[in-house]
Design an enzyme around this catalytic site. Structure first.
Site, PDB file in Angstrom:
ATOM      1  N   ASP A 156       2.445  -1.810   4.251  1.00  0.00           N
ATOM      2  CA  ASP A 156       1.743  -2.990   4.757  1.00  0.00           C
ATOM      3  C   ASP A 156       0.442  -3.283   4.008  1.00  0.00           C
ATOM      4  OD1 ASP A 156       1.300  -5.127   6.449  1.00  0.00           O
ATOM      5  OD2 ASP A 156       0.407  -3.915   8.033  1.00  0.00           O
ATOM      6  N   HIS A 157       0.204  -4.557   3.784  1.00  0.00           N
ATOM      7  CA  HIS A 157      -1.026  -5.062   3.176  1.00  0.00           C
ATOM      8  C   HIS A 157      -1.372  -4.329   1.877  1.00  0.00           C
ATOM      9  CE1 HIS A 157      -2.470  -8.175   5.942  1.00  0.00           C
ATOM     10  NE2 HIS A 157      -1.810  -7.504   6.854  1.00  0.00           N
ATOM     11  N   GLU A 265       7.308  -9.350   1.777  1.00  0.00           N
ATOM     12  CA  GLU A 265       6.602 -10.274   2.662  1.00  0.00           C
ATOM     13  C   GLU A 265       5.304 -10.691   1.973  1.00  0.00           C
ATOM     14  OE1 GLU A 265       6.336 -10.191   7.055  1.00  0.00           O
ATOM     15  OE2 GLU A 265       4.253  -9.568   6.715  1.00  0.00           O
ATOM     16  N   LYS A 307      -7.860  -8.879  17.182  1.00  0.00           N
ATOM     17  CA  LYS A 307      -7.191  -7.598  17.354  1.00  0.00           C
ATOM     18  C   LYS A 307      -7.063  -7.201  18.828  1.00  0.00           C
ATOM     19  CE  LYS A 307      -6.922  -6.920  12.897  1.00  0.00           C
ATOM     20  NZ  LYS A 307      -5.630  -6.960  12.182  1.00  0.00           N
ATOM     21  N   HIS A 340       0.974 -11.897  12.024  1.00  0.00           N
ATOM     22  CA  HIS A 340       0.130 -10.722  11.812  1.00  0.00           C
ATOM     23  C   HIS A 340      -0.954 -10.667  12.884  1.00  0.00           C
ATOM     24  CE1 HIS A 340       1.146  -9.732   7.356  1.00  0.00           C
ATOM     25  NE2 HIS A 340       2.200 -10.129   8.040  1.00  0.00           N
TER      26      HIS A 340
END
Length: 484
Positions: A156-157, A265, A307, A340
Site C-alpha cells: 500500500d501507498h 491501484e 481517519k 481510501h
C-alpha cells in the site's frame, strides 16, 4: 482426522487435510504451535518430531521456515489477483487482526473479496514492521481461521521502486502507487498565464498536446465535460507529473515482477483539493496513452475522509460526485473506484455501492487498531488509561501528517472518564488514539524497553477470542453495505 484424537487444544478452523497430510494450529503453554501429521518425514518443516498413530507428528514454532513449507502444501494461503470483484482491504498494524477479519469476510458469503494483507510503507516504518512480517502475520491468521477462498495482498501507498522491490520479494499481488508528492496544488489558484508556464515545464512525455484532449468534449452517461484550454491546463499542471510518476513505477513493476502476478491501484486521494471529473478523465486518458493497466483508482472525493470517523460533508453531494467518477471509471475501464481512509464511513457506503454498481474497493487501516484498544479497555482499563494519556501528549506532534479536525481540548480528560468503553465513540478521542498509534507502539522507557507494546500484545494474545469478536462485529458493519 487423526489429529483430532490427539490431546491438543486446536484452533478448530485451522484443521485441514491436504493430500493425506494433516495440519493444524494448537494453543500451548508456550504459545501457538503448528502441528503436522504425515507418513513421510516432511524435512522442510522444523520442530519437535514424535510418532503418533504410526505417523510422524511435527510440533513446530510459528516460524518463517514453517510458514514457507506450509504455503507449499496449502496453495490457498498465497494471495491471488482479485480483479474487478467488489473488495475490501483490512489493514492490521499489530499482526493479530486477521482471524477477526476472516470471520467478517466469511459472513459475506463470497460477495466481498478480502485483502487481508495490507499495510502502507509509512505504517510499516511507524510500527517497525517489514513487508515479510506483515505478510506472514496475515498468513498465519488465514491459516488459523481456515480461509480457502480468494484473498489479495496490498503493498500500500508505494512511492519508490525500492518500495516495489521490498514487497515483490514476499508475494504481494496488489500494488498501490501513491504519486501524491508529484501533485501540483498550485494549479488550483493559478492564472491562465501561470498554468501555461507550468504546463510548459512538464516532462516531455506529458506535453499537453500529446494528450489528444485539447478541445475534446465528452458525454459520459450524461456527464458533459469539455477540455478548453483552462480546463486541460489545470488538469495537466495538477496531475501531469503524478501521472508520469505512476507510469514510471508501473514500468518498473512490470519488469521487476516478471512472471509473478500483480495488479495496480492508482491513488491520488491525499491531496488538498478534490479531483474534478475533468481531472479524472485526464488521469485515466493519460494513463491509457502511456500504456498503464490498472484495476482501481482512488480520486480525492468531495467532503472529508478523516481517519477512523464517519464521512464529514454532504452525503448527497458525495453521491453526486461519486456518480460522475463511477461513470468515468466505466467508460475508461472498467476499473474500480477505491475509497481510501474508508474505515467507519458508514453513511456513504450505500451510495458507493449504488453508484459504482459493485466496482468498488474499500480500504481500511487503523480501525482494527482501535478495536484492539477497545479490547484492552475491557480487559485492562488501567493500561488503556496509560495509552490514552500518552496519546494526548503525543497528539500535537503526530497529527501533523494527517488531515484531521480533532481538537485536544474537546477530548475528555482521563480523570473525567468513568467508563473507558465509551471513549472510542467520542470523535476527538477516537482520532487522537488513531493517529498516535506509531508513537504508542514504539515508545520506550528510560531503560530502553517498549513502554506499551509488549503489554498490549500480551493481553491480545491472552484474549484472542475477545479481539476477534470485536473485529468480526465491526467489520461486518463495514462489509455488509457492499453486498449486492
Amino acid at each position: 482426522m487423526k489429529l483430532t484424537s490427539a490431546n491438543l487444544h486446536f484452533f478448530p478452523n485451522s484443521l485441514t487435510d491436504q493430500n493425506g497430510v494433516e495440519f493444524g494450529l494448537v494453543q500451548t503453554d508456550n504459545g501457538e504451535r503448528l502441528v503436522v501429521l504425515a507418513e513421510s518425514p516432511l524435512s522442510a518443516f522444523e520442530g519437535e518430531r514424535s510418532e503418533f498413530s504410526g505417523q510422524t507428528m511435527i510440533l513446530g514454532e510459528r516460524s518463517a521456515t514453517n510458514l514457507n513449507a506450509l504455503r507449499s502444501h496449502l496453495p490457498w494461503l498465497k494471495p491471488q489477483l482479485i480483479g474487478l470483484a467488489t473488495s475490501a482491504g483490512m489493514g492490521d498494524r499489530l499482526g493479530l487482526a486477521t482471524p477477526g477479519h476472516v470471520r467478517a469476510a466469511r459472513a459475506m458469503g463470497g460477495k466481498v473479496t478480502p485483502v487481508f494483507t495490507q499495510q502502507s510503507i509509512r505504517e510499516m516504518a511507524r510500527t517497525g514492521r517489514t513487508p515479510q512480517q506483515v505478510m506472514d502475520d496475515a498468513t498465519w491468521g488465514i491459516f488459523t481461521e481456515g480461509w480457502h477462498s480468494t484473498h489479495g495482498a496490498d503493498a500500500d501507498h508505494l512511492k519508490t521502486p525500492a518500495d516495489i522491490e521490498a514487497c515483490l520479494a514476499y508475494g504481494y499481488t496488489f500494488y498501490t502507487i501513491d504519486p501524491g508528492a508529484y501533485v501540483d496544488n498550485r494549479a488550483e489558484s493559478a492564472s491562465l498565464g501561470e498554468l501555461q508556464a507550468l504546463a510548459a515545464a512538464l516532462p516531455a512525455e506529458m506535453d499537453v498536446r500529446a494528450s489528444g484532449l485539447w478541445g475534446k468534449s465528452f458525454d459520459i452517461e450524461g456527464l458533459a465535460i469539455h477540455f478548453d484550454e483552462p480546463v486541460l491546463l489545470k488538469a495537466a499542471v495538477k496531475y501531469g507529473q503524478a501521472v508520469a510518476h505512476v507510469a514510471g513505477m508501473y514500468r518498473y513493476l512490470v519488469q521487476a515482477a516478471g512472471t509473478r502476478p500483480y495488479e495496480l491501484e492508482v491513488s491520488v486521494d491525499e491531496t488538498d483539493a478534490p479531483t474534478t471529473h475533468a481531472e479524472h478523465i485526464y488521469i485515466a486518458s493519460e494513463l491509457k496513452r502511456l500504456g498503464v493497466t490498472w484495476v482501481s483508482l482512488a480520486p480525492r472525493y468531495v467532503g472529508r475522509f478523516e481517519k477512523g470517523v464517519d464521512y464529514i460533508g454532504d452525503v448527497a453531494a458525495f453521491e453526486a460526485d461519486l456518480a460522475g467518477h463511477a461513470a468515468i471509471a466505466r467508460h475508461f475501464g472498467p476499473y474500480k473506484l477505491s475509497l481510501h481512509s474508508g474505515s467507519d464511513k458508514f453513511s456513504i457506503y450505500p451510495a458507493a455501492t449504488r453508484q459504482t454498481r459493485g466496482l468498488v474497493h474499500l480500504k481500511t487501516a487503523g480501525t482494527s487498531y482501535l478495536e484492539a484498544l477497545r479490547t484492552i479497555a475491557a480487559v485492562d482499563p488501567d493500561l488503556f488509561c496509560e495509552i490514552y494519556t500518552f496519546a494526548r501528549e503525543r497528539f500535537p506532534i503526530d497529527r501533523t501528517s494527517y488531515h484531521i479536525s480533532a481538537e485536544l481540548d474537546r477530548a475528555p480528560l482521563p480523570e473525567e472518564i468513568s467508563d473507558w468503553s465509551t471513549l472510542l465513540e467520542q470523535f476527538d478521542a477516537r482520532e487522537i488514539l488513531h493517529v498516535t498509534y506509531g508513537s504508542v507502539l514504539t515508545e520506550k522507557t528510560a531503560q530502553g524497553r517498549l513502554r506499551f507494546y509488549d503489554r498490549l500484545i500480551a493481553l491480545l494474545r491472552l484474549h484472542p477470542e475477545a479481539y476477534a469478536q470485536n473485529l468480526e462485529r465491526h467489520f461486518i458493519k463495514h462489509l455488509q453495505p457492499f453486498v449486492r
